[in-house]
Enzyme design. Structure first.
Site, short mmCIF file in Angstrom:
data_model
loop_
_atom_site.label_atom_id
_atom_site.label_comp_id
_atom_site.label_asym_id
_atom_site.label_seq_id
_atom_site.Cartn_x
_atom_site.Cartn_y
_atom_site.Cartn_z
CD GLU A 146 -8.77 -1.14 4.61
OE1 GLU A 146 -9.11 -0.34 3.70
OE2 GLU A 146 -8.37 -0.61 5.68
CG ASN A 151 -1.89 0.98 1.34
OD1 ASN A 151 -1.48 2.01 0.53
ND2 ASN A 151 -2.71 0.77 2.44
NE ARG A 174 -9.74 12.66 4.77
CZ ARG A 174 -9.65 11.42 4.30
NH1 ARG A 174 -10.65 11.07 3.52
NH2 ARG A 174 -9.06 10.43 4.64
CG HIS A 181 -12.97 3.53 3.56
ND1 HIS A 181 -13.66 4.73 4.21
CD2 HIS A 181 -11.56 4.16 3.53
CE1 HIS A 181 -12.77 5.57 4.90
NE2 HIS A 181 -11.56 5.04 4.44
NE ARG A 224 -6.04 1.74 0.08
CZ ARG A 224 -6.23 2.91 0.67
NH1 ARG A 224 -5.07 3.15 1.00
NH2 ARG A 224 -7.24 3.53 0.79
#
Ligand code: AMP
Length: 398
Positions: free
Chosen positions: A381, A10, A237, A176, A87
């Site tokens: 993940e 990743n 965010r 996601h 990823r």
């Protein structure tokens, strides 16, 4: 021994998370992270078996970090390494599932960089570096967006002129996906229902946060949109704000787009609301000490999350359960409690003791008797990427 190992990579702009995943048993014999790449402080942190190591890699780049990884991976994996799974954040509309990165896929990932300018180029760096170092192995891309390519048009289109969609790709993509896919499949297994006949609301709550409605194993709506800024309150965010805010800030304060972008992505969310931290642990502690900003940040976070889940319920004909995952979803007893308190209309109620028990990687049901199911499911993940990578390579060989 059957070849079952997948190296999962990743790549961020200055970091690489990596894990050697055994898809036969879900174990990670080797994992770690390289960070501060391209700086004098570049370093790799390893966990190999029960040993931890930190190796300085001054001014090392992505390729140097992967090259440092190579001998250890080879030592462990021998000929049992099947492929490398990457990823990739944005697959645009070109990718509805994982794929082996050939020249055409490479071009399409590169084209989708217009939609994810910070992420896709870094993901390609990782793919190129790995392909150079492991030329005999297939490189597989697993996209954050692919799981959401099943959204119907009424969920993915914005109320904007059509040309912006057809010519510029302006639509809701969602992110996601790997995590929502993994935890809802696990939830179905935990409840003993077939995933292809199940209906879930999923809340992935980490530094980035999103919700997803999953019907029969397919994403039917999600809170993130064109970029990972839309939707929920996150660490730094803002999530949804009135789009006219841009014009107001430009006219009243003379802010340019870069300044507004930084405000919404890096200075807002839990950090902006609390004036203290983007980290939920810090905020929970501060709330317990009476900090007003931290208290408000948690209340807004939970209310907005509940509102998003309620909205996504429109996409489901029934509900098998609500799933919490991600660092906050897996650990914050308080966030789960405050969020579910807003969802009584959906017959969702927590059992306080079960809620307290499911922390630190413990999964399980946390609903009160008579409530619809509420599950804590630690996400994985890396394992999901490894499984999809292996399936992709097997399909190619068939
Ligand atoms: P992730 O991006 O999935 O690693 O999640 C990071 C978020 O999880 C941060 O806001 C952490 O504060 C939060 N988190 C991790 N552990 C806990 C905990 N024990 N209680 C509350 N929040 C936690």
């Amino acid at each position: 021994m059957a070849a079952s190992l997948v190296l999962v990579i990743n790549c961020g702009s200055s970091s690489i998370k990596f894990a050697l995943v055994d898809t036969a048993d879900g174990e990670f014999p080797l994992h770690g992270m390289a960070e501060r790449l391209n700086s004098p402080q570049a370093v790799i942190h390893w966990v190999i078996g029960d040993q931890r190591r930190d190796v300085a890699l001054p001014d090392g780049d992505h390729k140097a970090a992967l090259a440092a990884l190579l001998p250890h991976v080879q030592e462990f994996a021998g000929d049992r390494l099947v492929a490398i799974g990457h990823r990739v954040v944005h697959g645009g509309e070109a990718f509805t599932e994982a794929c082996v990165v050939d020249a055409a896929a490479h071009r399409a990932i590169s084209a989708a960089a217009a939609l994810a300018p910070l992420h896709n180029p870094a993901n390609l760096l990782g793919i190129d570096a790995a392909a150079a170092l492991f030329p005999a192995l297939p490189q597989v891309a697993v996209f954050d967006t692919a799981f959401h390519q099943t959204l119907p048009p009424h969920a993915y289109r914005y109320a904007l002129p059509e040309a912006l969609y057809t010519e510029q790709g302006v639509r809701r993509y969602g992110f996601h996906g790997t995590s929502h896919n993994y935890v809802t499949a696990r939830a179905a297994a935990m409840q003993g229902v077939p995933v292809d006949a199940s209906a879930w609301l999923s809340a992935h709550l980490g530094n980035g946060c999103s919700t997803c409605a999953v019907l029969n194993g397919r994403s039917v709506d999600t809170s993130m949109g064109f970029t990972p800024l839309e939707g929920l309150v996150m660490g730094t965010r803002s999530g949804d704000v009135d789009p006219n805010l841009h014009g107001f800030l430009a006219r009243e304060l003379g802010w340019d787009l870069e300044r507004i972008d930084s405000l919404l992505n890096r200075e807002s969310g839990l950090l902006g609301l609390s004036g203290l931290s983007n980290d939920m642990r810090t905020l929970e502690q501060a709330r317990a000490d009476g900090h007003a900003g931290a208290t408000l940040a948690i209340e807004v976070f939970c209310y907005r999350l509940a509102k998003s889940l309620a909205a996504l319920a429109c996409a489901l004909p029934r509900l098998d359960g609500l799933v919490f995952t991600g660092g906050i979803g897996e650990n914050s007893v308080l966030v789960r409690e405050r969020t579910v308190a807003h969802l009584q209309l959906f017959n969702l109620r927590l059992d306080a003791e079960r809620n307290r028990r499911c922390v630190g990687g413990t999964s399980g049901p946390i609903q009160a008797d008579g409530s619809a199911a509420i599950l804590v499911v630690p996400t994985n993940e890396e394992l999901q990427i490894a499984m999809e990578t292996r399936a992709c390579v097997q399909a190619m060989a068939a």
